[in-house]
Scaffold this active site. Sequence first.
Site, PDB file in Angstrom:
ATOM      1  N   LYS A  25     -14.654  -9.087 -34.297  1.00  0.00           N
ATOM      2  CA  LYS A  25     -15.517  -8.769 -35.445  1.00  0.00           C
ATOM      3  C   LYS A  25     -14.952  -7.603 -36.242  1.00  0.00           C
ATOM      4  O   LYS A  25     -14.863  -7.660 -37.462  1.00  0.00           O
ATOM      5  CB  LYS A  25     -16.946  -8.400 -34.977  1.00  0.00           C
ATOM      6  CG  LYS A  25     -17.675  -9.483 -34.242  1.00  0.00           C
ATOM      7  CD  LYS A  25     -19.121  -9.087 -33.948  1.00  0.00           C
ATOM      8  CE  LYS A  25     -19.288  -7.898 -33.008  1.00  0.00           C
ATOM      9  NZ  LYS A  25     -18.822  -8.128 -31.632  1.00  0.00           N
TER      10      LYS A  25
ATOM     11  N   ARG B 241     -28.256  -7.190 -33.993  1.00  0.00           N
ATOM     12  CA  ARG B 241     -27.891  -7.718 -32.683  1.00  0.00           C
ATOM     13  C   ARG B 241     -29.108  -8.222 -31.920  1.00  0.00           C
ATOM     14  O   ARG B 241     -28.960  -8.666 -30.776  1.00  0.00           O
ATOM     15  CB  ARG B 241     -27.249  -6.608 -31.871  1.00  0.00           C
ATOM     16  CG  ARG B 241     -25.820  -6.899 -31.447  1.00  0.00           C
ATOM     17  CD  ARG B 241     -25.235  -5.589 -31.062  1.00  0.00           C
ATOM     18  NE  ARG B 241     -24.149  -5.590 -30.166  1.00  0.00           N
ATOM     19  CZ  ARG B 241     -22.990  -4.984 -30.455  1.00  0.00           C
ATOM     20  NH1 ARG B 241     -22.771  -4.480 -31.633  1.00  0.00           N
ATOM     21  NH2 ARG B 241     -22.065  -4.896 -29.537  1.00  0.00           N
TER      22      ARG B 241
ATOM     23  N   ARG C 128      -7.915  -3.851 -24.112  1.00  0.00           N
ATOM     24  CA  ARG C 128      -8.076  -3.123 -25.378  1.00  0.00           C
ATOM     25  C   ARG C 128      -7.885  -1.618 -25.174  1.00  0.00           C
ATOM     26  O   ARG C 128      -8.430  -1.022 -24.239  1.00  0.00           O
ATOM     27  CB  ARG C 128      -9.474  -3.401 -25.947  1.00  0.00           C
ATOM     28  CG  ARG C 128      -9.769  -2.619 -27.207  1.00  0.00           C
ATOM     29  CD  ARG C 128     -10.858  -3.228 -28.012  1.00  0.00           C
ATOM     30  NE  ARG C 128     -12.172  -3.130 -27.379  1.00  0.00           N
ATOM     31  CZ  ARG C 128     -13.293  -3.596 -27.932  1.00  0.00           C
ATOM     32  NH1 ARG C 128     -13.244  -4.202 -29.106  1.00  0.00           N
ATOM     33  NH2 ARG C 128     -14.436  -3.476 -27.326  1.00  0.00           N
TER      34      ARG C 128
ATOM     35  N   ARG D 109     -12.086   2.240 -23.908  1.00  0.00           N
ATOM     36  CA  ARG D 109     -13.513   2.543 -24.046  1.00  0.00           C
ATOM     37  C   ARG D 109     -14.184   2.427 -22.683  1.00  0.00           C
ATOM     38  O   ARG D 109     -13.909   1.489 -21.944  1.00  0.00           O
ATOM     39  CB  ARG D 109     -14.160   1.539 -25.019  1.00  0.00           C
ATOM     40  CG  ARG D 109     -13.910   1.878 -26.464  1.00  0.00           C
ATOM     41  CD  ARG D 109     -14.338   0.785 -27.393  1.00  0.00           C
ATOM     42  NE  ARG D 109     -15.628   0.184 -27.094  1.00  0.00           N
ATOM     43  CZ  ARG D 109     -16.237  -0.709 -27.891  1.00  0.00           C
ATOM     44  NH1 ARG D 109     -15.655  -1.094 -29.016  1.00  0.00           N
ATOM     45  NH2 ARG D 109     -17.393  -1.216 -27.571  1.00  0.00           N
TER      46      ARG D 109
ATOM     47  N   ARG E 128     -22.269  -6.398 -20.930  1.00  0.00           N
ATOM     48  CA  ARG E 128     -22.322  -6.590 -22.384  1.00  0.00           C
ATOM     49  C   ARG E 128     -22.391  -8.078 -22.733  1.00  0.00           C
ATOM     50  O   ARG E 128     -23.071  -8.460 -23.687  1.00  0.00           O
ATOM     51  CB  ARG E 128     -21.105  -5.931 -23.039  1.00  0.00           C
ATOM     52  CG  ARG E 128     -21.226  -4.411 -23.016  1.00  0.00           C
ATOM     53  CD  ARG E 128     -19.903  -3.739 -23.246  1.00  0.00           C
ATOM     54  NE  ARG E 128     -19.401  -3.940 -24.585  1.00  0.00           N
ATOM     55  CZ  ARG E 128     -18.100  -3.915 -24.904  1.00  0.00           C
ATOM     56  NH1 ARG E 128     -17.188  -3.724 -23.974  1.00  0.00           N
ATOM     57  NH2 ARG E 128     -17.735  -4.067 -26.146  1.00  0.00           N
TER      58      ARG E 128
HETATM   59  P1  AMP Z   1     -19.592  -2.400 -30.234  1.00  0.00           P
HETATM   60  O1  AMP Z   1     -18.545  -1.445 -30.623  1.00  0.00           O
HETATM   61  O2  AMP Z   1     -20.126  -3.179 -31.406  1.00  0.00           O
HETATM   62  O3  AMP Z   1     -19.192  -3.286 -29.087  1.00  0.00           O
HETATM   63  O4  AMP Z   1     -20.844  -1.528 -29.731  1.00  0.00           O
HETATM   64  C1  AMP Z   1     -20.702  -0.660 -28.619  1.00  0.00           C
HETATM   65  C2  AMP Z   1     -22.062  -0.351 -28.012  1.00  0.00           C
HETATM   66  O5  AMP Z   1     -22.883   0.296 -28.988  1.00  0.00           O
HETATM   67  C3  AMP Z   1     -22.858  -1.573 -27.582  1.00  0.00           C
HETATM   68  O6  AMP Z   1     -22.510  -2.030 -26.281  1.00  0.00           O
HETATM   69  C4  AMP Z   1     -24.280  -1.012 -27.635  1.00  0.00           C
HETATM   70  O7  AMP Z   1     -24.533  -0.165 -26.533  1.00  0.00           O
HETATM   71  C5  AMP Z   1     -24.229  -0.149 -28.885  1.00  0.00           C
HETATM   72  N1  AMP Z   1     -24.572  -0.916 -30.102  1.00  0.00           N
HETATM   73  C6  AMP Z   1     -23.761  -1.197 -31.164  1.00  0.00           C
HETATM   74  N2  AMP Z   1     -24.399  -1.883 -32.110  1.00  0.00           N
HETATM   75  C7  AMP Z   1     -25.669  -2.062 -31.650  1.00  0.00           C
HETATM   76  C8  AMP Z   1     -26.823  -2.708 -32.154  1.00  0.00           C
HETATM   77  N3  AMP Z   1     -26.821  -3.331 -33.351  1.00  0.00           N
HETATM   78  N4  AMP Z   1     -27.952  -2.677 -31.391  1.00  0.00           N
HETATM   79  C9  AMP Z   1     -27.991  -2.062 -30.203  1.00  0.00           C
HETATM   80  N5  AMP Z   1     -26.939  -1.443 -29.656  1.00  0.00           N
HETATM   81  C10 AMP Z   1     -25.775  -1.433 -30.370  1.00  0.00           C
END
Ligand code: AMP
Length: 212
Positions: free
Chosen positions: A14, A89, A124, A158, A169
Site C-alpha cells: 500500500k 481500517r 522488510r 519494525r 496483524r
Molecule cells: P501500518 O504501517 O499501516 O501497518 O500500521 C502500523 C500499525 O499502526 C498498525 O498495526 C496499527 O497498530 C496502527 N494503525 C495504523 N493505521 C491504523 C488504523 N487506521 N486504525 C487502527 N490502527 C492503525
Amino acid sequence: MKRLMMLGPPGAGKGTQAQQLVEAFQIPQISTGDLLRAAKRDGTDLGKLAAPYMDNGRLVPDELVIGMVKERIALPDAKNGYIFDGFPRTRNQSEALDEMGIALDHVISIDVSEPELIRRLEGRRSCKECKAVYHLVFAAPKVAGTCDRCGSSPLLQRPDDMPVKIKQRLVEYAEETEPLIDFYGEKGLLIQIDGEGDPKEVKKRIQSALGT
Ligand code: AMP
C-alpha cells in the site's frame, strides 16, 4: 479534488504504491501507520496511548485514529485531495468518514497471498531517517544495512514485523479490515489489483485501472 484509498493487508505494498500515486496526482499520502509511528517516536500523548496497541500488532482504538486523521486532512497540503494509506481500517472508521462528509473517489484494494505477505514483512527493513523501505532479499540496499537514499545506518526492522506480531496483524486485518472490501464493492468504488510480482508491474496495473 481527488480522494483515494489504498486497502489491503499488511505487506501488500500500500505504502509503496501510494508513493507512486503522490507523483501522478500531486496530492499527499496520508499513512496513519506513519503518523502513529511519528507520534510514538515524539512521545506525544497520542503516541503514548497508541504504542501498546501498535507494538502488539493490534489496531489502535478508532477514536484516536479518527481524531488524528481529522487534524491531518485539515492541513493546507490536503486541500486538493489525498491518498489514504492504511485508513479506514474498520467499519467505524469508514462511517466516521461518511459523517465528516468525505466521499472517496476510488478504493484500490491490493491482493497478495498470505505466504507472500509473510515473506515480504519478515524481510522488510527501513531507514529511520528518510523512511525509505528495503527488503533483505527482494530490494536490498547497495551496502548492507545502509540506506541508499540518505546514507543512514543501520536499517531497522519494525517491532511489529517480528513473526508473532505479523500473525496478529493478519488476524486483525481479516477480522476488522477485510470486510471493507465488500463494503466498498457494494458502493461501486472498488478497484481490485493483483499485488504480486514486481512493484513496477503493480504500479502499471493501478495506473491502467485509474486511467492515468
Ligand atoms: P501500518 O504501517 O499501516 O501497518 O500500521 C502500523 C500499525 O499502526 C498498525 O498495526 C496499527 O497498530 C496502527 N494503525 C495504523 N493505521 C491504523 C488504523 N487506521 N486504525 C487502527 N490502527 C492503525
